[in-house]
Design a protein around this motif. Structure first.
Motif, short mmCIF file in Angstrom:
data_model
loop_
_atom_site.label_atom_id
_atom_site.label_comp_id
_atom_site.label_asym_id
_atom_site.label_seq_id
_atom_site.Cartn_x
_atom_site.Cartn_y
_atom_site.Cartn_z
N ASP A 31 -16.66 13.88 2.66
CA ASP A 31 -15.66 12.89 3.06
C ASP A 31 -14.33 13.14 2.35
OD1 ASP A 31 -17.49 11.67 4.74
OD2 ASP A 31 -17.98 10.05 3.33
N HIS A 32 -14.40 13.40 1.05
CA HIS A 32 -13.17 13.69 0.30
C HIS A 32 -12.54 14.99 0.80
CE1 HIS A 32 -10.30 13.99 -2.94
NE2 HIS A 32 -10.74 15.21 -3.19
N GLY A 33 -13.38 15.98 1.12
CA GLY A 33 -12.87 17.25 1.63
C GLY A 33 -12.07 17.07 2.91
N LEU A 38 -7.48 18.19 5.75
CA LEU A 38 -6.62 17.70 6.83
C LEU A 38 -5.27 17.19 6.32
CD1 LEU A 38 -9.29 15.83 8.96
CD2 LEU A 38 -8.24 18.05 9.44
N ASP A 39 -5.11 17.16 4.98
CA ASP A 39 -3.88 16.69 4.35
C ASP A 39 -3.53 15.27 4.81
OD1 ASP A 39 -1.65 16.88 2.65
OD2 ASP A 39 -0.36 17.51 4.31
N VAL A 40 -4.53 14.39 4.74
CA VAL A 40 -4.29 12.97 5.08
C VAL A 40 -4.76 12.11 3.91
CG1 VAL A 40 -4.46 13.28 7.58
CG2 VAL A 40 -6.51 12.72 6.28
N HIS A 41 -4.21 10.93 3.83
CA HIS A 41 -4.55 9.97 2.78
C HIS A 41 -6.04 9.66 2.84
CE1 HIS A 41 -4.44 5.92 0.84
NE2 HIS A 41 -3.68 6.61 0.01
N GLY A 42 -6.70 9.55 1.69
CA GLY A 42 -8.14 9.35 1.60
C GLY A 42 -8.72 8.27 2.51
N ASP A 160 -10.49 22.41 -3.74
CA ASP A 160 -9.42 22.54 -4.74
C ASP A 160 -8.47 23.67 -4.36
OD1 ASP A 160 -10.46 20.45 -6.21
OD2 ASP A 160 -11.34 21.72 -7.77
N ALA A 161 -9.02 24.79 -3.91
CA ALA A 161 -8.18 25.92 -3.50
C ALA A 161 -7.34 25.53 -2.28
CB ALA A 161 -9.04 27.14 -3.18
N ALA A 162 -7.93 24.80 -1.35
CA ALA A 162 -7.18 24.34 -0.17
C ALA A 162 -6.07 23.40 -0.60
CB ALA A 162 -8.12 23.66 0.83
N SER A 163 -6.36 22.50 -1.53
CA SER A 163 -5.35 21.56 -2.01
C SER A 163 -4.20 22.29 -2.70
CB SER A 163 -5.99 20.56 -2.98
OG SER A 163 -5.04 19.65 -3.46
N GLU A 164 -4.53 23.29 -3.53
CA GLU A 164 -3.47 24.06 -4.18
C GLU A 164 -2.59 24.75 -3.15
OE1 GLU A 164 -4.97 26.75 -7.18
OE2 GLU A 164 -6.20 25.15 -8.07
N TYR A 165 -3.20 25.28 -2.12
CA TYR A 165 -2.44 25.93 -1.05
C TYR A 165 -1.51 24.94 -0.38
CZ TYR A 165 -1.46 28.00 3.51
OH TYR A 165 -0.83 28.45 4.64
N VAL A 166 -2.03 23.76 -0.03
CA VAL A 166 -1.20 22.75 0.63
C VAL A 166 -0.03 22.35 -0.27
CG1 VAL A 166 -1.15 20.35 1.45
CG2 VAL A 166 -3.02 21.85 2.13
#
Length: 185
Positions: A31-33, A38-42, A160-166
């Motif tokens: 769910d957090h992923g 998707l770069d949307v608010h939790g 985490d890697a996806a978040s760093e990329y975003v």
């Protein structure tokens, strides 16, 4: 007369309970992923994922990882797809047995096979013969719990890697990829 309840088995009950708790942690990370990938608010991501089964969540995550990140790191995509496939397999084969299984009594079959209880699931989706998965062993559930814990760590690292990329993208690039950016709103 056969008792309808198996005898208490604290080790087995604990092992099955640990597996279900660990699976719940995996569901939380899926769910957090969604919010990360998707770069949307939790809470908005939870609105999307809250009523979905694991297979649907995995389908969305697979598509999102591919759509947004394939050009960035295609090698990581192979690993992510294999990881999501592993989660799907465990969900269908192991988690469903834990959640929908039933205690099954096996009568003694000679000296080598004493009477016993197992945790099992029957299914008959394609044939009348059905399928019987016998997962009545404490060691099995402990091993599955460890496997899910390892998957959680891998999945969190991928997110985490996806978040760093975003976060490394400019606002303009984010909008072109995602059509919006929750972090810029």
């Amino acid at each position: 007369m056969l008792d309808i309840f198996p005898p208490d088995d604290p080790e087995m009950e604990a092992a099955l309970g640990r597996f279900m708790i660990t699976w719940g942690a995996l569901e939380r990370e899926l769910d957090h992923g969604m919010s990360v990938v998707l770069d949307v608010h939790g809470p908005l991501a939870l609105c999307v994922s809250a009523n979905l089964g694991t297979k649907s969540k995995l389908d969305i995550l697979r598509s999102a990882f591919f759509t947004f990140y394939c050009d960035h790191d295609c090698d990581a995509m192979d690993h992510i797809h294999a990881l999501l496939d592993k989660i799907g397999d465990l969900s269908g084969r192991v988690r469903n047995t834990a959640a929908h299984g039933q205690p099954v009594f096996h009568p003694a079959l000679g000296d080598n096979h004493p009477e016993r209880w197992t945790w099992a699931r029957y299914s008959a989706r394609k044939t009348l013969n059905g399928r019987y998965d016998d997962f009545g062993d404490t060691a099995f559930w402990n091993a599955q719990t460890e496997a899910v814990r390892e998957i959680i760590v891998e999945f969190v690292r991928a997110c985490d890697a996806a978040s760093e990329y975003v976060l490394s993208l400019t606002p303009k690039t984010r909008v072109s990829l995602f059509g919006h950016s929750a972090r810029d709103a």
